[in-house]
Design a protein around this motif. Structure first.
Motif, short mmCIF file in Angstrom:
data_model
loop_
_atom_site.label_atom_id
_atom_site.label_comp_id
_atom_site.label_asym_id
_atom_site.label_seq_id
_atom_site.Cartn_x
_atom_site.Cartn_y
_atom_site.Cartn_z
N GLN A 145 -24.33 -99.51 20.76
CA GLN A 145 -24.47 -98.07 20.86
C GLN A 145 -25.47 -97.64 19.79
N GLY A 146 -26.37 -96.74 20.12
CA GLY A 146 -27.46 -96.44 19.19
C GLY A 146 -28.33 -97.67 19.08
N LEU A 147 -28.94 -97.88 17.94
CA LEU A 147 -29.85 -99.02 17.81
C LEU A 147 -29.15 -100.20 17.17
N GLY A 148 -28.38 -99.92 16.13
CA GLY A 148 -27.61 -100.98 15.47
C GLY A 148 -28.46 -102.06 14.83
N LEU A 149 -29.70 -101.73 14.41
CA LEU A 149 -30.53 -102.75 13.77
C LEU A 149 -30.17 -102.85 12.28
N PHE A 150 -30.33 -104.04 11.72
CA PHE A 150 -30.04 -104.22 10.30
C PHE A 150 -31.24 -103.75 9.48
N LEU B 185 -40.05 -113.54 22.83
CA LEU B 185 -39.60 -112.17 23.18
C LEU B 185 -40.50 -111.12 22.53
N ILE B 186 -40.94 -111.41 21.32
CA ILE B 186 -41.84 -110.48 20.62
C ILE B 186 -43.13 -110.31 21.42
N ASP B 187 -43.65 -111.42 21.94
CA ASP B 187 -44.87 -111.32 22.78
C ASP B 187 -44.57 -110.55 24.04
N GLU B 188 -43.47 -110.94 24.68
CA GLU B 188 -43.13 -110.36 25.99
C GLU B 188 -42.92 -108.85 25.89
N LEU B 189 -42.29 -108.40 24.81
CA LEU B 189 -41.98 -106.98 24.68
C LEU B 189 -43.02 -106.23 23.85
N VAL C 273 -40.19 -98.21 19.87
CA VAL C 273 -40.36 -99.62 19.49
C VAL C 273 -39.02 -100.20 19.02
N SER C 274 -38.26 -99.39 18.26
CA SER C 274 -36.94 -99.85 17.81
C SER C 274 -36.04 -100.15 19.01
N LYS C 275 -36.15 -99.35 20.05
CA LYS C 275 -35.33 -99.58 21.25
C LYS C 275 -35.68 -100.93 21.88
N ALA D 170 -32.06 -95.52 27.78
CA ALA D 170 -33.15 -94.54 27.80
C ALA D 170 -32.90 -93.38 26.85
N GLY D 171 -31.71 -93.35 26.23
CA GLY D 171 -31.35 -92.23 25.36
C GLY D 171 -32.43 -91.97 24.31
N GLY D 172 -32.93 -90.74 24.25
CA GLY D 172 -33.89 -90.35 23.22
C GLY D 172 -35.33 -90.74 23.51
N LEU D 173 -35.59 -91.38 24.67
CA LEU D 173 -36.96 -91.81 24.96
C LEU D 173 -37.71 -90.74 25.76
#
Ligand SMILES: Nc1ncnc2c1ncn2[C@@H]1O[C@H](COP(=O)(O)OP(=O)(O)OP(=O)(O)O)[C@@H](O)[C@H]1O
Ligand SMILES: [Mg+2]
Length: 269
Positions: A97-102, A147-151, A168-170, A191-194
Motif C-alpha cells: 500500500q503506498g510505495l513502501g520503499l526503503f 528489470l531496471i532496463d525493462e522499466l 518513477v517511484s511507482k 494508478a493512485g496519484g498518477l
C-alpha cells in the motif's frame, strides 16, 4: 487440448486463483458476503466497485492479512492459506500500500529487497561464506538490472527513493513486486496519484505482465475505471460485499446493475 493447456504453451501460464465462497464479517458488518470468482491462469482480472464495496478486504484476504470466516482460496486447484511474509514462497507477490520503499536504500537495492525469500534461502550459506550465497546474490542483481532496463529506471538505479519523481517511484515499487518472479501478482491501486500519461504507461506494463517468465496472472484492485477497462481480461464488480457483475469489460460496462451501483455511490457522496 483444453484452453488452459494452449494458454500455458503460449507462455501465458501463471497461477490460477479460485476465490470460493469467501465471507468476512467485522462485528455485525458483512464486508464480503460469499464471494466466488476465478482468476484464470495468465489473465488480468480487475476488482472494482464503489467505496466500501469490499475491494481492500478481498485484497487482504488473498494476501493473508485477513482470515475469512467462511470459504477458501485455491491456487492451481490446491487450498491456499496465504501467509503475508511468505507470499513469495507461495509464488505470489503484491504491491505494498503506498510505495513502501526503503529510504536508506538505492533503487537497485530496493528492488533486490523484494526477493526476501530468495535472499533468506542463501542466509546460512551467506553466514558461512559459501559460494551459493554469492551466486544467489549475483543472480538477484542480474534480475534487478534486467528489470531496471525493462522499466526504464536506468538513470535512477543508484538514487535514493526520495529524489525520484512520483511516477518513477511507482515503477520501482512494481519492479520490486516482480523480482521474485511471481506467478500471481496482486496490485492494489497502482494508478493512485498518477497523471494521465503515466497511467497509460502503467497500463502497457500491466498488460505485459502475463507474458513474463513462466507466465503470470494479475489481480488488480483499482479505482481508475478507464485503466481497468483497458487492461483487464475480466472484471469482478463488488457492491456491499457481493459480486454484482463478472464478465469482460464490455459486458460489465453495459450492465445496468453496475451503472446503478456507481450512480448510487455518486449520489450518496
Ligand atoms: N478492519 C475493519 N473493521 C471494521 N470494518 C471494516 C474493516 N475494514 C473494512 N471495514 C468495513 O468493511 C467494508 C468494506 O471495506 P473495504 O475497505 O474493503 O472497501 P473498499 O471497497 O476497499 O472501499 P474503498 O473504495 O473506499 O477503498 C466497509 O464498510 C468498511 O467500513
Ligand atoms: Mg479500499
Amino acid at each position: 487440448m483444453n484452453l488452459e493447456t494452449q494458454v500455458t504453451q503460449a507462455g501465458r501460464g501463471g497461477a490460477r486463483l479460485d476465490v470460493d465462497g469467501i465471507s468476512v464479517r467485522f462485528g455485525g458488518l458483512t464486508a464480503l458476503d460469499s464471494i466466488s470468482f476465478e482468476l484464470p491462469a495468465g489473465q488480468v482480472v480487475g476488482v472494482i466497485g464503489p467505496n466500501g464495496a469490499g475491494k481492500t478486504t478481498l485484497f487482504n484476504v488473498v494476501c493473508g492479512f485477513t482470515r475469512p470466516q467462511e470459504g477458501q482460496l485455491l491456487l492451481d486447484g490446491k487450498p491456499l492459506r496465504p501467509v503475508p511474509h511468505q507470499l513469495s514462497r507461495q509464488g505470489i507477490s503484491r504491491s505494498l500500500q503506498g510505495l513502501g520503499l526503503f529510504p536508506g536504500l538505492s533503487v537497485v537495492e530496493n528492488i533486490v529487497a523484494g526477493a526476501s525469500h530468495s535472499a533468506r534461502a542463501g542466509f546460512w550459506s551467506g553466514l558461512l561464506g559459501l559460494p551459493r550465497a554469492d551466486r544467489d546474490e549475483r543472480e538477484l542483481y542480474e534480475r534487478a538490472s534486467a528489470l531496471i532496463d525493462e522499466l526504464g529506471l536506468g538513470a535512477h538505479a543508484y538514487s535514493p527513493p526520495s529524489t525520484l519523481p512520483y511516477a518513477v517511484s511507482k515503477r520501482v515499487a512494481l519492479a520490486r513486486t516482480l523480482i521474485s518472479e511471481p506467478r500471481l501478482v496482486l496490485l492494489d491501486e497502482p494508478a493512485g496519484g498518477l497523471g494521465h500519461e503515466d497511467i497509460a504507461e502503467l497500463g502497457q506494463l500491466i498488460t505485459s505482465l502475463p507474458a513474463r517468465g513462466e507466465g503470470c496472472s494479475v489481480m488488480l484492485v483499482e479505482h481508475h475505471v478507464d485503466l481497468v477497462m483497458d487492461v483487464c481480461d475480466a472484471l469482478v464488480v463488488l457492491d456491499f460485499g457481493k459480486v454484482i457483475a463478472h464478465g469482460t469489460p464490455d459486458e460489465v460496462r453495459d450492465d445496468p446493475l453496475v451503472a446503478e451501483a456507481y450512480l448510487g455511490a455518486e449520489v450518496a457522496t
